[in-house]
Scaffold this motif. Structure first.
Motif, PDB file in Angstrom:
ATOM      1  N   GLN A   3     130.373 -91.397   8.923  1.00  0.00           N
ATOM      2  CA  GLN A   3     130.572 -89.659   7.536  1.00  0.00           C
ATOM      3  C   GLN A   3     129.315 -89.432   8.127  1.00  0.00           C
ATOM      4  OE1 GLN A   3     131.169 -90.489   3.619  1.00  0.00           O
ATOM      5  NE2 GLN A   3     131.219 -88.388   2.914  1.00  0.00           N
ATOM      6  N   VAL A   4     128.983 -88.087   7.688  1.00  0.00           N
ATOM      7  CA  VAL A   4     127.566 -86.992   8.350  1.00  0.00           C
ATOM      8  C   VAL A   4     126.623 -86.895   7.216  1.00  0.00           C
ATOM      9  CG1 VAL A   4     126.755 -85.083   9.583  1.00  0.00           C
ATOM     10  CG2 VAL A   4     128.070 -85.885  10.532  1.00  0.00           C
ATOM     11  N   GLN A   5     125.526 -86.537   7.302  1.00  0.00           N
ATOM     12  CA  GLN A   5     125.131 -87.107   4.999  1.00  0.00           C
ATOM     13  C   GLN A   5     123.945 -85.856   5.942  1.00  0.00           C
ATOM     14  OE1 GLN A   5     125.703 -90.370   3.404  1.00  0.00           O
ATOM     15  NE2 GLN A   5     126.765 -89.438   1.551  1.00  0.00           N
ATOM     16  N   LEU A   6     123.733 -85.543   4.972  1.00  0.00           N
ATOM     17  CA  LEU A   6     121.667 -85.279   5.080  1.00  0.00           C
ATOM     18  C   LEU A   6     121.450 -85.140   4.092  1.00  0.00           C
ATOM     19  CD1 LEU A   6     123.845 -83.822   7.943  1.00  0.00           C
ATOM     20  CD2 LEU A   6     121.303 -82.032   7.708  1.00  0.00           C
ATOM     21  N   VAL A   7     120.503 -85.688   3.357  1.00  0.00           N
ATOM     22  CA  VAL A   7     120.003 -85.411   2.171  1.00  0.00           C
ATOM     23  C   VAL A   7     118.361 -84.237   1.213  1.00  0.00           C
ATOM     24  CG1 VAL A   7     119.967 -86.496   0.056  1.00  0.00           C
ATOM     25  CG2 VAL A   7     121.471 -87.502   1.644  1.00  0.00           C
ATOM     26  N   GLU A   8     118.363 -83.916   1.046  1.00  0.00           N
ATOM     27  CA  GLU A   8     117.349 -83.689   0.906  1.00  0.00           C
ATOM     28  C   GLU A   8     116.482 -84.435  -0.420  1.00  0.00           C
ATOM     29  OE1 GLU A   8     119.734 -79.688   2.343  1.00  0.00           O
ATOM     30  OE2 GLU A   8     119.640 -81.318   0.816  1.00  0.00           O
ATOM     31  N   SER A   9     115.035 -83.984  -0.380  1.00  0.00           N
ATOM     32  CA  SER A   9     114.272 -84.912  -1.656  1.00  0.00           C
ATOM     33  C   SER A   9     113.249 -83.671  -1.132  1.00  0.00           C
ATOM     34  CB  SER A   9     114.726 -85.732  -1.400  1.00  0.00           C
ATOM     35  OG  SER A   9     113.947 -86.655  -0.260  1.00  0.00           O
ATOM     36  N   GLY A  10     112.020 -83.840  -2.715  1.00  0.00           N
ATOM     37  CA  GLY A  10     111.039 -83.581  -3.076  1.00  0.00           C
ATOM     38  C   GLY A  10     110.840 -82.288  -3.672  1.00  0.00           C
ATOM     39  N   GLY A  11     111.570 -82.034  -3.522  1.00  0.00           N
ATOM     40  CA  GLY A  11     111.713 -80.405  -4.848  1.00  0.00           C
ATOM     41  C   GLY A  11     110.794 -80.135  -5.808  1.00  0.00           C
ATOM     42  N   GLY A  12     110.696 -79.028  -6.704  1.00  0.00           N
ATOM     43  CA  GLY A  12     109.933 -79.522  -7.892  1.00  0.00           C
ATOM     44  C   GLY A  12     109.687 -78.377  -8.204  1.00  0.00           C
ATOM     45  N   LEU A  32     101.813 -71.991  -1.766  1.00  0.00           N
ATOM     46  CA  LEU A  32     103.435 -71.018  -2.021  1.00  0.00           C
ATOM     47  C   LEU A  32     102.809 -70.429  -3.907  1.00  0.00           C
ATOM     48  CD1 LEU A  32     105.358 -75.118  -2.865  1.00  0.00           C
ATOM     49  CD2 LEU A  32     106.525 -73.379  -0.987  1.00  0.00           C
ATOM     50  N   SER A  33     103.625 -69.814  -2.935  1.00  0.00           N
ATOM     51  CA  SER A  33     103.599 -68.491  -3.896  1.00  0.00           C
ATOM     52  C   SER A  33     104.934 -68.302  -4.322  1.00  0.00           C
ATOM     53  CB  SER A  33     103.931 -67.392  -2.801  1.00  0.00           C
ATOM     54  OG  SER A  33     105.045 -67.364  -2.420  1.00  0.00           O
ATOM     55  N   VAL A  34     104.998 -67.671  -5.786  1.00  0.00           N
ATOM     56  CA  VAL A  34     106.636 -67.218  -6.579  1.00  0.00           C
ATOM     57  C   VAL A  34     107.501 -67.377  -5.060  1.00  0.00           C
ATOM     58  CG1 VAL A  34     107.245 -65.537  -8.603  1.00  0.00           C
ATOM     59  CG2 VAL A  34     105.183 -66.775  -8.046  1.00  0.00           C
ATOM     60  N   GLU A  35     107.649 -66.015  -4.356  1.00  0.00           N
ATOM     61  CA  GLU A  35     107.899 -65.882  -3.718  1.00  0.00           C
ATOM     62  C   GLU A  35     108.554 -66.578  -2.745  1.00  0.00           C
ATOM     63  OE1 GLU A  35     106.246 -62.603  -5.233  1.00  0.00           O
ATOM     64  OE2 GLU A  35     105.394 -63.987  -3.985  1.00  0.00           O
ATOM     65  N   ASP A  36     108.243 -67.852  -2.767  1.00  0.00           N
ATOM     66  CA  ASP A  36     108.877 -68.929  -2.424  1.00  0.00           C
ATOM     67  C   ASP A  36     109.967 -69.382  -2.885  1.00  0.00           C
ATOM     68  OD1 ASP A  36     105.348 -70.252  -1.566  1.00  0.00           O
ATOM     69  OD2 ASP A  36     107.317 -68.667   0.313  1.00  0.00           O
ATOM     70  N   THR A  37     110.666 -69.472  -4.360  1.00  0.00           N
ATOM     71  CA  THR A  37     111.050 -69.792  -4.908  1.00  0.00           C
ATOM     72  C   THR A  37     112.398 -69.369  -4.895  1.00  0.00           C
ATOM     73  OG1 THR A  37     109.816 -69.725  -7.448  1.00  0.00           O
ATOM     74  CG2 THR A  37     112.206 -70.194  -7.386  1.00  0.00           C
ATOM     75  N   ALA A  38     113.428 -71.000  -4.474  1.00  0.00           N
ATOM     76  CA  ALA A  38     115.095 -71.010  -3.935  1.00  0.00           C
ATOM     77  C   ALA A  38     114.663 -71.956  -3.868  1.00  0.00           C
ATOM     78  CB  ALA A  38     114.721 -70.329  -2.400  1.00  0.00           C
ATOM     79  N   VAL A  39     116.652 -72.463  -3.288  1.00  0.00           N
ATOM     80  CA  VAL A  39     117.251 -73.595  -3.366  1.00  0.00           C
ATOM     81  C   VAL A  39     116.327 -73.300  -1.626  1.00  0.00           C
ATOM     82  CG1 VAL A  39     118.996 -75.135  -3.179  1.00  0.00           C
ATOM     83  CG2 VAL A  39     119.022 -73.958  -5.370  1.00  0.00           C
ATOM     84  N   GLY A  66     123.114 -79.934   4.410  1.00  0.00           N
ATOM     85  CA  GLY A  66     122.485 -80.909   2.971  1.00  0.00           C
ATOM     86  C   GLY A  66     123.008 -80.112   1.627  1.00  0.00           C
ATOM     87  N   ARG A  67     122.953 -80.773   0.643  1.00  0.00           N
ATOM     88  CA  ARG A  67     123.121 -79.532  -0.300  1.00  0.00           C
ATOM     89  C   ARG A  67     122.031 -79.217  -1.180  1.00  0.00           C
ATOM     90  NH1 ARG A  67     127.384 -84.070  -4.142  1.00  0.00           N
ATOM     91  NH2 ARG A  67     129.055 -84.430  -2.304  1.00  0.00           N
ATOM     92  N   GLY A  68     121.240 -79.072  -0.951  1.00  0.00           N
ATOM     93  CA  GLY A  68     119.688 -78.272  -1.257  1.00  0.00           C
ATOM     94  C   GLY A  68     119.494 -79.043  -2.341  1.00  0.00           C
TER      95      GLY A  68
END
Length: 115
Positions: free
Chosen positions: A1-10, A85-92, A106-108
């Protein structure tokens, strides 16, 4: 099963940094082109950065000189170092693995930058 798991956002203030990680399993990581994409509210998902199996990189113009993509084939992980980082970088932010006609996502992870 393929899995891509993102982390580190905030949530950070403008000018600060974050480092995203995407750990993969179920794929032959070293042969895949790895990419980061992002989707802001009300906008389509767009390309941010990519790193090929040979280590070559490319970036969308708005993040050049601020973001750095890298990979660790021993850990099956791709990273996105995001500075100034700037406000314009806000995203999933989504991780993508590509090899020939196969794409995996991944799920983002949410990145929120406030002024």
């Amino acid at each position: 099963q393929v899995q891509l798991v993102e982390s580190g956002g905030g949530s950070v203030q403008a000018g600060e940094s974050l480092r995203l990680s995407c750990r993969t399993s179920g794929i032959n990581f070293k042969i895949h082109r790895m990419g980061w994409y992002r989707q802001a509210p009300g906008k389509p998902r767009g390309f941010v950065a990519a790193i090929s199996s040979d280590g070559s990189t490319n970036y969308t113009d708005s993040v050049k000189a601020r973001f750095t993509i890298s990979r660790n084939n021993a850990w099956n992980t791709v990273y996105l170092q995001m500075n100034s980082l700037s406000v314009e970088d806000t995203a999933v932010y989504y991780c993508q693995a590509t090899y020939k006609a196969r794409n995996y996502w991944g799920r983002g992870t949410q990145v929120t930058v406030s002024s």
